[in-house]
Design an enzyme around this catalytic site. Sequence first.
Site, PDB file in Angstrom:
ATOM      1  N   GLU A 424       0.840  -1.221   0.000  1.00  8.22           N
ATOM      2  CA  GLU A 424       0.000   0.000   0.000  1.00  8.22           C
ATOM      3  C   GLU A 424       0.868   1.263   0.000  1.00  8.22           C
ATOM      4  O   GLU A 424       0.575   2.242   0.668  1.00  8.22           O
ATOM      5  CB  GLU A 424      -0.996  -0.016   1.165  1.00  8.22           C
TER       6      GLU A 424
HETATM    7  C1  FAD Z   1       1.997  -9.850   1.141  1.00 11.51           C
HETATM    8  C2  FAD Z   1       1.745  -8.915   0.009  1.00 11.51           C
HETATM    9  C3  FAD Z   1       0.447  -8.539  -0.287  1.00 11.51           C
HETATM   10  C4  FAD Z   1       0.195  -7.678  -1.362  1.00 11.51           C
HETATM   11  N1  FAD Z   1      -1.101  -7.394  -1.698  1.00 11.51           N
HETATM   12  C5  FAD Z   1      -1.352  -6.729  -2.863  1.00 11.51           C
HETATM   13  C6  FAD Z   1      -2.685  -6.609  -3.367  1.00 11.51           C
HETATM   14  O1  FAD Z   1      -3.643  -7.055  -2.740  1.00 11.51           O
HETATM   15  N2  FAD Z   1      -2.874  -5.992  -4.550  1.00 11.51           N
HETATM   16  C7  FAD Z   1      -1.837  -5.461  -5.276  1.00 11.51           C
HETATM   17  O2  FAD Z   1      -2.083  -4.903  -6.337  1.00 11.51           O
HETATM   18  N3  FAD Z   1      -0.562  -5.551  -4.812  1.00 11.51           N
HETATM   19  C8  FAD Z   1      -0.299  -6.182  -3.644  1.00 11.51           C
HETATM   20  N4  FAD Z   1       0.999  -6.319  -3.190  1.00 11.51           N
HETATM   21  C9  FAD Z   1       2.069  -5.668  -3.923  1.00 11.51           C
HETATM   22  C10 FAD Z   1       2.703  -4.517  -3.173  1.00 11.51           C
HETATM   23  O3  FAD Z   1       1.818  -3.434  -3.170  1.00 11.51           O
HETATM   24  C11 FAD Z   1       4.065  -4.231  -3.834  1.00 11.51           C
HETATM   25  O4  FAD Z   1       4.950  -5.186  -3.339  1.00 11.51           O
HETATM   26  C12 FAD Z   1       4.554  -2.843  -3.565  1.00 11.51           C
HETATM   27  O5  FAD Z   1       3.789  -1.932  -4.286  1.00 11.51           O
HETATM   28  C13 FAD Z   1       6.012  -2.662  -3.968  1.00 11.51           C
HETATM   29  O6  FAD Z   1       6.220  -3.076  -5.264  1.00 11.51           O
HETATM   30  P1  FAD Z   1       7.388  -4.129  -5.589  1.00 11.51           P
HETATM   31  O7  FAD Z   1       7.343  -5.175  -4.575  1.00 11.51           O
HETATM   32  O8  FAD Z   1       7.315  -4.523  -7.000  1.00 11.51           O
HETATM   33  O9  FAD Z   1       8.713  -3.292  -5.345  1.00 11.51           O
HETATM   34  P2  FAD Z   1       9.483  -2.383  -6.404  1.00 11.51           P
HETATM   35  O10 FAD Z   1       8.563  -1.351  -6.938  1.00 11.51           O
HETATM   36  O11 FAD Z   1      10.223  -3.237  -7.357  1.00 11.51           O
HETATM   37  O12 FAD Z   1      10.505  -1.652  -5.442  1.00 11.51           O
HETATM   38  C14 FAD Z   1      11.728  -2.238  -4.977  1.00 11.51           C
HETATM   39  C15 FAD Z   1      12.350  -1.260  -3.994  1.00 11.51           C
HETATM   40  O13 FAD Z   1      12.635  -0.020  -4.650  1.00 11.51           O
HETATM   41  C16 FAD Z   1      11.969   1.056  -4.012  1.00 11.51           C
HETATM   42  N5  FAD Z   1      11.524   1.989  -5.039  1.00 11.51           N
HETATM   43  C17 FAD Z   1      10.768   1.730  -6.129  1.00 11.51           C
HETATM   44  N6  FAD Z   1      10.571   2.851  -6.850  1.00 11.51           N
HETATM   45  C18 FAD Z   1      11.201   3.842  -6.192  1.00 11.51           C
HETATM   46  C19 FAD Z   1      11.360   5.239  -6.418  1.00 11.51           C
HETATM   47  N7  FAD Z   1      10.813   5.864  -7.457  1.00 11.51           N
HETATM   48  N8  FAD Z   1      12.072   5.945  -5.523  1.00 11.51           N
HETATM   49  C20 FAD Z   1      12.622   5.350  -4.433  1.00 11.51           C
HETATM   50  N9  FAD Z   1      12.505   4.054  -4.173  1.00 11.51           N
HETATM   51  C21 FAD Z   1      11.805   3.305  -5.033  1.00 11.51           C
HETATM   52  C22 FAD Z   1      10.827   0.426  -3.253  1.00 11.51           C
HETATM   53  O14 FAD Z   1      10.399   1.207  -2.152  1.00 11.51           O
HETATM   54  C23 FAD Z   1      11.439  -0.877  -2.826  1.00 11.51           C
HETATM   55  O15 FAD Z   1      12.199  -0.679  -1.677  1.00 11.51           O
HETATM   56  C24 FAD Z   1       1.271  -7.163  -2.118  1.00 11.51           C
HETATM   57  C25 FAD Z   1       2.579  -7.537  -1.795  1.00 11.51           C
HETATM   58  C26 FAD Z   1       2.823  -8.421  -0.770  1.00 11.51           C
HETATM   59  C27 FAD Z   1       4.239  -8.842  -0.512  1.00 11.51           C
END
Ligand code: FAD
Length: 645
Positions: A424
Site C-alpha cells: 500500500e
Molecule cells: C503480502 C503482500 C500482499 C500484497 N497485496 C497486494 C494486493 O492485494 N494488490 C496489489 O495490487 N498488490 C499487492 N501487493 C504488492 C505490493 O503493493 C508491492 O509489493 C509494492 O507496491 C512494492 O512493489 P514491488 O514489490 O514490485 O517493489 P518495487 O517497486 O520493485 O521496489 C523495490 C524497492 O525499490 C523502491 N523503489 C521503487 N521505486 C522507487 C522510487 N521511485 N524511488 C525510491 N525508491 C523506489 C521500493 O520502495 C522498494 O524498496 C502485495 C505484496 C505483498 C508482498
Amino acid sequence: MSGPHHQPKVSEREARQVAEAAREQDWRKPSFAKELFLGRFRLDLIHPHPMPATEQAQRGEEFLAKLRDFCETKIDGALIEREARIPDAVIDGLKEIGALGMKIDTKYGGLGLTQVYYNKALALVGSVSPAVGALLSAHQSIGLPQPLKQFGTPEQKETYLPRLARTDISAFLLTEPDVGSDPARLATTAVPDGDEYVIDGVKLWTTNGVVADLMVVMARVPKSEGHKGGITAFIVEAGSEGVTVENRNSFMGLRGLENGVTRFHRVRVPAANRIGPEGAGLKIALTTLNTGRLSLPAMCVGAGKWCLKIAREWTSVREQWGKPVAHHEAVGAKISFIAATTFALEAVVDLSSQMADEDRNDIRIEAALAKLYGSEMAWLIADELVQIRGGRGYETAESLAARGERAVPAEQLLRDLRINRIFEGSTEIMHLLIAREAVDAHLAVAGDIIDPDKTLGDKAKAGARAGVFYARWLPKLVAGPGRLPLSYGDFHPAGHTDLSTHLRYVERTSRKLARSTFYAMSRWQGRMETKQGFLGRIVDIGAELFAMSAACVRAELLRSTGDHGREAYQLADAFCRQSRIRVEELFGRLWTNTDDLDRTVVKGVLSGTYTWLEEGILDPSGDGAWIADATPGPSDRENVHRPIR
Ligand SMILES: Cc1cc2nc3c(=O)[nH]c(=O)nc-3n(C[C@H](O)[C@H](O)[C@H](O)COP(=O)(O)OP(=O)(O)OC[C@H]3O[C@@H](n4cnc5c(N)ncnc54)[C@H](O)[C@@H]3O)c2cc1C
C-alpha cells in the site's frame, strides 16, 4: 534480467507523468498537514478534537462488542499461524456478523460504520490474527466496496454492494510481476470488443485473490477510435472463464493470507463493469487509498497496544541481576518508548479517521503520514518487544507452549508487521508521494521555473508569479506564536504536565521546516525531486510534528472528557520529548549526511568494484530468473482457484 515482451518500456519521466496524472490536484478543503509543511500551524483545524455523533458511536460500540466476542470464541490465531490458513468457519462467521460490510452503507445491507469504528474493529481483529485483519482490510479498504462507493454507478452499487456486504470477498489487483511501485509499466490489457472488454495479463500478490468472489482489476485499454484508453478499473467475477489462480504465495509473515498469482486469459467483461471512465483507474485507486490507507496504521495501533501489555506483564515478573528487568534503565527506556509511541499512534489514527468521517478537512496527507509513520514505528515497537523478551522474543509461540511457557508470539508479530512498510505504498514511495503534496504550493507557483520542458518565456512569467507569492509567504516564516511564551495556554491546565511548550515547538519547527524546504527548492530547483534523502527527512519531520500535535490534542480531549487526563498528558509529554530528539536529529541530517558519498558507493557496487567484498560465502538462491515471465496466454498450470481451500 529481461522483462516479458509485452512490457511497455517506460522512462523515469514517463513514470512520473503517469503518477502525476493520477494525483488529485485540487485542494477544495483545508488540510492541517499541508499547512504544516508550509509553515502554518493550524491548530484550529484539529483542536478541539472532533468527535463521533452519539448514534454513530453507539452503533460502532455495539458492533465492537459483538466482534470482540467472536474473536475471543471463534478465532484461534495460533491455529491460523500453524496451518497457514484461515478456517472456513472463521470466514463464514465473519460473514454472518456482517464484518465484510463494516464500511458499506446500511441501505445496501452493510453495517455503515464510520472510519473510526471500522479502524477500531480492524485493530481488534488484527490483534487476534493479523491475517484475518488483512483479509478484512484488503476486502474493504482497497477491494471493491470503497471504489464502488466513491465511483460506482447506481446500478453497480445495487448489484454488487449487497453481495460484498454479506457474502462476497473482494480483492484489488494492480501489481504485476514487472509492475510494483511504478504502474506506468502496467501490461495487463483490456481490449474493447463491442460492449465488452477482453482482459489478458497476469497479476501478482493478489491479497484475497485465492478466495475472492469479486475483483477490482487494473488493466490498460489501448487507445482507439471511440476509446480514450489508459489504465482502467474493472469489476471482474472471479469465476469468469479464463481466470486462473496459479499459485498461492507464502510469505515471511501473515501466513494465513490468501494471496495468489492470478492469470487472465481472454476474460470477457461487460463494459458495464468498468468503474469510472477509461483512463481513470489509477486516480480511482489513489483516491480509494486516501482513507483506505488508514487501515494499516489502525492495525499497527493494535500491535502497539499488545506490545505494551506484554512488555508490562513480562518485565515486571522477569528478574535478572537482582530486580525485575523493567527496572534496568535500558529496558525501561524501551517500555517508555512503546507506551509513548502507542499513545501517539492511536492519536494519529483516531484524529485522521475522525477527520475523514467529518469530511470537513482534506486528510489525504494525514492518512499517508499515518501509514508511513504507523508502519515504521510499529516495526520499531515490535522489535523492542522482541528485545525485551530476550531469547523468548526470538522463540516461536508454539515452542514456548511446548516447553510449558506462555505462548507469546512476539517473533510472529515482527514478521507479520514487516510487510506494512512495503505494501500500500512502500516507505520510499510514501516519502515521495507526501513530499510531492508538501511542496505542491511551491510547484504550483514555481512549477514552470523548474520544469525542464518549459520555455524561457514561461519561466520568466512563473518567476514573476513566484516572486509575488514568496514576498508574502517568506516573512511569515520568521516569527509566530511559537516564539511567545504564553501561547497555547489551554494545554497547560493546573495539575497537569505542560504540553503548551510542545505545541510552541511544533509551530516554530513547522516554520523552520518550510524555510528548509524553500531553501532546498531554490538550491536544487528541477533536481529537487531527485533528492530523495532530503525529501524523506523533510517528510519524516512532518510526520513527527503531526504525531506530536495529535498526541497533545488527544491528551486534552481525554482530560476534558474526564478519562485518564493526567496520565494522557504524561504520555503525550513523554512522546513529544522523544519525538523532538528525533526531529532535531533529522534536521541535522538535512545538511550533514552521506547522500553524495552514498551515490559514489552505489556506483562502485553496481560496476563491480567491490565484488571482492562478497567473497567467502555461497549464494543458496541459485541463478534462476529474477522475475517470472508474465506473458499473457492460457495457463498451463493447474487451476488452483478452489481446490486449495
Ligand atoms: C503480502 C503482500 C500482499 C500484497 N497485496 C497486494 C494486493 O492485494 N494488490 C496489489 O495490487 N498488490 C499487492 N501487493 C504488492 C505490493 O503493493 C508491492 O509489493 C509494492 O507496491 C512494492 O512493489 P514491488 O514489490 O514490485 O517493489 P518495487 O517497486 O520493485 O521496489 C523495490 C524497492 O525499490 C523502491 N523503489 C521503487 N521505486 C522507487 C522510487 N521511485 N524511488 C525510491 N525508491 C523506489 C521500493 O520502495 C522498494 O524498496 C502485495 C505484496 C505483498 C508482498
